[in-house]
Design a protein around this motif. Structure first.
Motif, PDB file in Angstrom:
ATOM      1  N   LEU A   1     -21.021 -20.862 -31.208  1.00  0.00           N
ATOM      2  CA  LEU A   1     -20.926 -20.019 -30.016  1.00  0.00           C
ATOM      3  C   LEU A   1     -19.941 -20.625 -29.039  1.00  0.00           C
ATOM      4  O   LEU A   1     -19.837 -21.844 -28.913  1.00  0.00           O
ATOM      5  CB  LEU A   1     -22.303 -19.890 -29.359  1.00  0.00           C
ATOM      6  CG  LEU A   1     -23.387 -19.232 -30.207  1.00  0.00           C
ATOM      7  CD1 LEU A   1     -24.720 -19.269 -29.461  1.00  0.00           C
ATOM      8  CD2 LEU A   1     -23.004 -17.812 -30.544  1.00  0.00           C
TER       9      LEU A   1
ATOM     10  N   ASP B   1     -18.354 -20.256 -24.914  1.00  0.00           N
ATOM     11  CA  ASP B   1     -18.648 -19.706 -23.581  1.00  0.00           C
ATOM     12  C   ASP B   1     -17.763 -18.500 -23.346  1.00  0.00           C
ATOM     13  O   ASP B   1     -16.589 -18.487 -23.736  1.00  0.00           O
ATOM     14  CB  ASP B   1     -18.387 -20.752 -22.497  1.00  0.00           C
ATOM     15  CG  ASP B   1     -19.375 -21.896 -22.567  1.00  0.00           C
ATOM     16  OD1 ASP B   1     -20.531 -21.642 -22.977  1.00  0.00           O
ATOM     17  OD2 ASP B   1     -19.008 -23.027 -22.203  1.00  0.00           O
ATOM     18  N   PRO B   2     -18.328 -17.476 -22.658  1.00  0.00           N
ATOM     19  CA  PRO B   2     -17.518 -16.267 -22.370  1.00  0.00           C
ATOM     20  C   PRO B   2     -16.377 -16.535 -21.436  1.00  0.00           C
ATOM     21  O   PRO B   2     -16.313 -17.442 -20.723  1.00  0.00           O
ATOM     22  CB  PRO B   2     -18.519 -15.291 -21.753  1.00  0.00           C
ATOM     23  CG  PRO B   2     -19.787 -16.032 -21.514  1.00  0.00           C
ATOM     24  CD  PRO B   2     -19.669 -17.368 -22.181  1.00  0.00           C
TER      25      PRO B   2
ATOM     26  N   LYS C   1     -25.547  -8.903 -33.176  1.00  0.00           N
ATOM     27  CA  LYS C   1     -25.156  -7.986 -32.108  1.00  0.00           C
ATOM     28  C   LYS C   1     -26.051  -8.163 -30.894  1.00  0.00           C
ATOM     29  O   LYS C   1     -27.225  -8.442 -31.030  1.00  0.00           O
ATOM     30  CB  LYS C   1     -25.275  -6.536 -32.575  1.00  0.00           C
ATOM     31  CG  LYS C   1     -24.320  -6.166 -33.669  1.00  0.00           C
ATOM     32  CD  LYS C   1     -24.526  -4.736 -34.089  1.00  0.00           C
ATOM     33  CE  LYS C   1     -23.702  -3.864 -33.189  1.00  0.00           C
ATOM     34  NZ  LYS C   1     -23.602  -2.496 -33.672  1.00  0.00           N
ATOM     35  N   GLY C   2     -25.469  -7.928 -29.729  1.00  0.00           N
ATOM     36  CA  GLY C   2     -26.249  -7.854 -28.513  1.00  0.00           C
ATOM     37  C   GLY C   2     -26.496  -9.181 -27.840  1.00  0.00           C
ATOM     38  O   GLY C   2     -25.976 -10.221 -28.226  1.00  0.00           O
ATOM     39  N   LEU C   3     -27.325  -9.131 -26.859  1.00  0.00           N
ATOM     40  CA  LEU C   3     -27.681 -10.303 -26.068  1.00  0.00           C
ATOM     41  C   LEU C   3     -28.814 -11.058 -26.743  1.00  0.00           C
ATOM     42  O   LEU C   3     -29.471 -10.531 -27.632  1.00  0.00           O
ATOM     43  CB  LEU C   3     -28.111  -9.843 -24.672  1.00  0.00           C
ATOM     44  CG  LEU C   3     -27.035  -9.099 -23.876  1.00  0.00           C
ATOM     45  CD1 LEU C   3     -27.628  -8.548 -22.598  1.00  0.00           C
ATOM     46  CD2 LEU C   3     -25.860 -10.003 -23.592  1.00  0.00           C
TER      47      LEU C   3
ATOM     48  N   ASP D   1     -15.820  -5.768 -29.831  1.00  0.00           N
ATOM     49  CA  ASP D   1     -16.895  -5.908 -28.861  1.00  0.00           C
ATOM     50  C   ASP D   1     -17.304  -7.373 -28.745  1.00  0.00           C
ATOM     51  O   ASP D   1     -17.694  -8.003 -29.718  1.00  0.00           O
ATOM     52  CB  ASP D   1     -18.083  -5.055 -29.312  1.00  0.00           C
ATOM     53  CG  ASP D   1     -19.216  -5.066 -28.321  1.00  0.00           C
ATOM     54  OD1 ASP D   1     -19.144  -5.801 -27.313  1.00  0.00           O
ATOM     55  OD2 ASP D   1     -20.198  -4.336 -28.558  1.00  0.00           O
ATOM     56  N   ASN D   2     -17.228  -7.929 -27.538  1.00  0.00           N
ATOM     57  CA  ASN D   2     -17.557  -9.340 -27.343  1.00  0.00           C
ATOM     58  C   ASN D   2     -19.029  -9.646 -27.535  1.00  0.00           C
ATOM     59  O   ASN D   2     -19.411 -10.796 -27.630  1.00  0.00           O
ATOM     60  CB  ASN D   2     -17.115  -9.791 -25.944  1.00  0.00           C
ATOM     61  CG  ASN D   2     -15.607  -9.861 -25.844  1.00  0.00           C
ATOM     62  OD1 ASN D   2     -14.929 -10.052 -26.840  1.00  0.00           O
ATOM     63  ND2 ASN D   2     -15.097  -9.689 -24.641  1.00  0.00           N
ATOM     64  N   SER D   3     -19.886  -8.612 -27.552  1.00  0.00           N
ATOM     65  CA  SER D   3     -21.314  -8.855 -27.716  1.00  0.00           C
ATOM     66  C   SER D   3     -21.696  -9.001 -29.184  1.00  0.00           C
ATOM     67  O   SER D   3     -22.856  -9.123 -29.507  1.00  0.00           O
ATOM     68  CB  SER D   3     -22.126  -7.725 -27.071  1.00  0.00           C
ATOM     69  OG  SER D   3     -21.931  -6.530 -27.796  1.00  0.00           O
ATOM     70  N   GLN D   4     -20.730  -9.002 -30.077  1.00  0.00           N
ATOM     71  CA  GLN D   4     -21.012  -9.140 -31.498  1.00  0.00           C
ATOM     72  C   GLN D   4     -20.236 -10.307 -32.082  1.00  0.00           C
ATOM     73  O   GLN D   4     -19.044 -10.437 -31.875  1.00  0.00           O
ATOM     74  CB  GLN D   4     -20.638  -7.862 -32.246  1.00  0.00           C
ATOM     75  CG  GLN D   4     -20.881  -7.983 -33.742  1.00  0.00           C
ATOM     76  CD  GLN D   4     -20.800  -6.654 -34.432  1.00  0.00           C
ATOM     77  OE1 GLN D   4     -21.213  -5.655 -33.884  1.00  0.00           O
ATOM     78  NE2 GLN D   4     -20.273  -6.643 -35.630  1.00  0.00           N
TER      79      GLN D   4
ATOM     80  N   THR E   1     -32.082  -9.696 -28.884  1.00  0.00           N
ATOM     81  CA  THR E   1     -31.892  -8.381 -29.483  1.00  0.00           C
ATOM     82  C   THR E   1     -31.682  -8.519 -30.973  1.00  0.00           C
ATOM     83  O   THR E   1     -31.641  -9.605 -31.514  1.00  0.00           O
ATOM     84  CB  THR E   1     -30.705  -7.640 -28.838  1.00  0.00           C
ATOM     85  OG1 THR E   1     -29.528  -8.398 -29.052  1.00  0.00           O
ATOM     86  CG2 THR E   1     -30.919  -7.423 -27.353  1.00  0.00           C
TER      87      THR E   1
ATOM     88  N   SER F   1     -23.312 -10.397 -39.099  1.00  0.00           N
ATOM     89  CA  SER F   1     -23.028 -10.224 -37.679  1.00  0.00           C
ATOM     90  C   SER F   1     -24.311 -10.290 -36.881  1.00  0.00           C
ATOM     91  O   SER F   1     -25.390  -9.969 -37.378  1.00  0.00           O
ATOM     92  CB  SER F   1     -22.303  -8.898 -37.415  1.00  0.00           C
ATOM     93  OG  SER F   1     -23.125  -7.804 -37.727  1.00  0.00           O
TER      94      SER F   1
END
Length: 123
Positions: free
Chosen positions: A120, A122-123, A14-16, A34-37, A19, A12
């Motif tokens: 990846l 896009d959000p 994590k974060g932006l 959590d969408n940041s992971q 990080t 995994s």
């Protein structure tokens, strides 16, 4: 896959951007909401882990390798009993070194390339 042992690494990030990254070998938890992971699985043989991750990291760290991995020796050749435990301990130590930003960006990138993370979106 016949005749070979495969290890399923649960990875995994994590974060932006910029990080820490965490690798959790053999984690059985479901993907986090959590969408940041980003979480994914990476099936690998011991020979792949040794040749494509361990050996290059050891070579690039040189004498610092013994300091960083003193308490987490890599799995022995021939896969004797205890191989999975040694491999898991080594991967946990690698994850800690990455998460603590101890390793260079080059080694972090090499680790990510080895794990072949998911694409990846896009959000």
């Amino acid at each position: 896959h016949s005749g070979h042992t495969w290890y399923l690494l649960s990875c995994s990030v994590k974060g932006l951007p910029g990080t820490a990254m965490l690798l959790h070998p053999w984690d059985t938890q479901e993907e986090h909401a959590d969408n940041s992971q980003l979480t994914w699985r990476a099936p690998r043989r011991l020979s792949q882990i040794r040749a494509d991750l361990h050996d290059p990291i050891k070579e690039l760290l040189q004498e610092r390798y013994a300091v960083h991995f003193a308490d987490a020796p890599f799995a022995r050749h021939g896969a004797p009993p205890g191989t999975t435990a040694r491999l898991a301990a080594w991967l946990r130590r690698l994850a800690l070194l990455v998460s603590n930003r101890t390793l260079s960006p080059l080694l972090v990138a090499r680790t990510l390339v080895f794990c072949k993370g998911p694409p990846l979106t896009d959000p």
